[in-house]
Design a protein around this motif. Sequence first.
Motif, PDB file in Angstrom:
ATOM      1  N   THR A   1      27.528  44.966  31.315  1.00 23.32           N
ATOM      2  CA  THR A   1      28.707  45.407  31.629  1.00 23.32           C
ATOM      3  C   THR A   1      29.731  44.567  31.168  1.00 23.32           C
ATOM      4  O   THR A   1      30.687  44.738  30.197  1.00 23.32           O
ATOM      5  CB  THR A   1      28.973  45.830  33.001  1.00 23.32           C
ATOM      6  N   PRO A   2      29.830  43.219  31.513  1.00 25.44           N
ATOM      7  CA  PRO A   2      30.863  42.214  30.976  1.00 25.44           C
ATOM      8  C   PRO A   2      30.625  42.082  29.599  1.00 25.44           C
ATOM      9  O   PRO A   2      31.607  41.700  28.630  1.00 25.44           O
ATOM     10  CB  PRO A   2      30.646  40.964  31.857  1.00 25.44           C
ATOM     11  N   TYR A   3      29.133  42.115  29.305  1.00 26.74           N
ATOM     12  CA  TYR A   3      28.936  42.026  27.542  1.00 26.74           C
ATOM     13  C   TYR A   3      29.655  43.006  26.798  1.00 26.74           C
ATOM     14  O   TYR A   3      30.393  42.621  25.708  1.00 26.74           O
ATOM     15  CB  TYR A   3      27.476  41.855  27.509  1.00 26.74           C
ATOM     16  N   GLY A   4      29.626  44.193  27.338  1.00 35.35           N
ATOM     17  CA  GLY A   4      30.355  45.390  26.505  1.00 35.35           C
ATOM     18  C   GLY A   4      31.829  45.152  26.532  1.00 35.35           C
ATOM     19  O   GLY A   4      32.447  45.461  25.555  1.00 35.35           O
TER      20      GLY A   4
ATOM     21  N   SER B   1      39.889  30.041  26.357  1.00 35.70           N
ATOM     22  CA  SER B   1      40.947  30.488  27.324  1.00 35.70           C
ATOM     23  C   SER B   1      40.391  31.846  27.928  1.00 35.70           C
ATOM     24  O   SER B   1      41.270  32.369  28.880  1.00 35.70           O
ATOM     25  CB  SER B   1      42.165  30.766  26.530  1.00 35.70           C
ATOM     26  N   GLY B   2      39.428  32.626  27.799  1.00 38.90           N
ATOM     27  CA  GLY B   2      39.211  33.694  28.260  1.00 38.90           C
ATOM     28  C   GLY B   2      40.099  34.941  27.816  1.00 38.90           C
ATOM     29  O   GLY B   2      40.601  34.891  26.663  1.00 38.90           O
ATOM     30  N   VAL B   3      39.840  36.082  28.609  1.00 39.46           N
ATOM     31  CA  VAL B   3      40.688  37.130  28.351  1.00 39.46           C
ATOM     32  C   VAL B   3      41.708  37.389  29.308  1.00 39.46           C
ATOM     33  O   VAL B   3      41.692  37.006  30.506  1.00 39.46           O
ATOM     34  CB  VAL B   3      39.711  38.426  28.245  1.00 39.46           C
ATOM     35  N   THR B   4      42.842  38.046  29.073  1.00 37.86           N
ATOM     36  CA  THR B   4      44.032  38.364  29.965  1.00 37.86           C
ATOM     37  C   THR B   4      43.703  39.530  30.994  1.00 37.86           C
ATOM     38  O   THR B   4      42.818  40.195  30.721  1.00 37.86           O
ATOM     39  CB  THR B   4      45.196  38.521  29.087  1.00 37.86           C
ATOM     40  N   GLU B   5      44.354  39.627  32.008  1.00 36.35           N
ATOM     41  CA  GLU B   5      44.222  40.738  32.846  1.00 36.35           C
ATOM     42  C   GLU B   5      44.575  41.978  32.194  1.00 36.35           C
ATOM     43  O   GLU B   5      43.888  42.992  32.561  1.00 36.35           O
ATOM     44  CB  GLU B   5      45.060  40.609  33.965  1.00 36.35           C
TER      45      GLU B   5
ATOM     46  N   ARG C   1      37.340  38.597  34.951  1.00 39.18           N
ATOM     47  CA  ARG C   1      37.716  37.641  33.646  1.00 39.18           C
ATOM     48  C   ARG C   1      36.773  36.480  33.411  1.00 39.18           C
ATOM     49  O   ARG C   1      36.491  36.174  32.435  1.00 39.18           O
ATOM     50  CB  ARG C   1      39.257  37.274  33.573  1.00 39.18           C
ATOM     51  N   GLU C   2      36.361  36.035  34.585  1.00 43.40           N
ATOM     52  CA  GLU C   2      35.359  34.940  34.669  1.00 43.40           C
ATOM     53  C   GLU C   2      33.961  35.176  34.262  1.00 43.40           C
ATOM     54  O   GLU C   2      33.457  34.406  33.333  1.00 43.40           O
ATOM     55  CB  GLU C   2      35.423  34.252  36.195  1.00 43.40           C
TER      56      GLU C   2
ATOM     57  N   LEU D   1      30.269  34.387  29.578  1.00 42.41           N
ATOM     58  CA  LEU D   1      29.437  34.923  28.426  1.00 42.41           C
ATOM     59  C   LEU D   1      30.257  34.540  27.094  1.00 42.41           C
ATOM     60  O   LEU D   1      29.367  34.131  26.336  1.00 42.41           O
ATOM     61  CB  LEU D   1      29.413  36.449  28.423  1.00 42.41           C
ATOM     62  N   ALA D   2      31.385  34.654  27.024  1.00 45.32           N
ATOM     63  CA  ALA D   2      31.997  34.104  25.566  1.00 45.32           C
ATOM     64  C   ALA D   2      31.515  32.617  25.366  1.00 45.32           C
ATOM     65  O   ALA D   2      31.227  32.084  24.494  1.00 45.32           O
ATOM     66  CB  ALA D   2      33.505  34.339  25.778  1.00 45.32           C
ATOM     67  N   GLN D   3      31.662  31.739  26.161  1.00 39.88           N
ATOM     68  CA  GLN D   3      31.252  30.336  26.261  1.00 39.88           C
ATOM     69  C   GLN D   3      29.853  30.346  25.929  1.00 39.88           C
ATOM     70  O   GLN D   3      29.646  29.227  25.048  1.00 39.88           O
ATOM     71  CB  GLN D   3      31.713  29.462  27.550  1.00 39.88           C
TER      72      GLN D   3
END
Length: 447
Positions: free
Chosen positions: A284-287, A356-360, A413-414, A419-421
């Motif tokens: 799910t977070p991957y998608g 920086s990750g993603v925003t809310e 977001r974490e 996953l992005a990292q």
Amino acid sequence: MTSPIPLPLDLPSLEEEVAGGATLRRTILPSGVRLITEDVPGAASAAIGFFVPLGSRDETDREYGSSHFLEHLLFKGTPNRSARDVALDFERVGGDFNAATSREQTVYHARVRDQDLGMAIDVLSDMITSSLLDPAEFELERGVILEEIAMAEDDPRDVLWDRFYSNFFGDHPLGRPIAGTPESILASTREEVWDFYQRYYRPERLVVSIAGRVDHDEALRRLEQGLEKGGWNLGRAAQPIQRRGDAPAVYQRRERIQVIPRELEQTHIILGTRGITAVDDRRTPYGLLHHILGGGMSSRLFQEVREKRGLVYSVFSFGASHADAGVTGVSASFLPNKAAEAIRVIGGELEKIAASGVTEEELADAQGAGAGGGALALESMNSRMHRLSRSELVLGEFIDLDTAIARMNATTREEIQELAQEIVAGDLTAETIGPLTDEAQLELEAL
């Protein structure tokens, strides 16, 4: 319902109400044949698929191309129907029918009015059990497949993806083109493909999924009747074959950067690294990550690379998952004189989302898109039918829309940033086709 429905292989019968008032039912026959259906209120059609968990990765070197060869040959006639009869059975009622081979499965599928579902079951059962693989038709279809391979070789995007997979997975069977090669198809004999058909098209391997207006008990009756008429012994006790294991596949890429020389107007590129498997709990977070990074016109890559800078027409991120391996990355096409800047900007976006990750707001937008897209997809009985088969063959659980939305809304977001990292930290493999400037080559080497 906000939790998955388990689909254990030792449970012969199951019935559950799922999102939208639909009814999920599954029956495992003593022979191992599995029928899974979703009766959808208000539907006037039904989509049906006969799935065999057998694809190009399962073939030996000598069998290479046999799964795809069979996909063609099963439409060429049985003792009961000619190839034209098969086509007429569907076309005279306005139905759609086709087949597809992937690296891990082959499917023969159709979509018809609900009143024609029995006919579809009969025809597909006949094809699965009783195809003749007539020697003359075999030779004709060999030529058709060679034409199909040649057509793909004329399309630079098809060539790029096939060569990327081959380079990325190295000698592992996942890296082979699904259709085979001209050499493997020319070397195939009718006897070898017939033996492949007899060994692998067996009751314990078959999964039949139906979505739409469907009476499960009547569909089961027609299915048993059709398979037995074709000579399958449904009285022979057999367990369904186990789902593929997810122990990590062992493979080694060939080259970090591989350039396919071809005279083209554009340079096409794939940048890829290891992704997640088909059963990874982080699906799910991957998608959601891919939606935010490169999933549409509002995504970061589209906005930064195309809308703000005009460097490309097409850019997107992707994630392809198999039972024991996955690949993820970015694909784009650009004029050769823009290649270096485009590669640099894409690399920057990858670094940015990892750092920086993603925003809310991005997360909320992606969750909304996932919920809406999931609901719209379920307007298609074909989508529902394929969701059923994936649940049965791959996941071992059924996830309805309510459950999927609950999972998306619980994603943080974490989780996405982790996953992005992991993706950005992976060793990128680059595949290009078309002109590549020295400056663009340097940018690739710097990634």
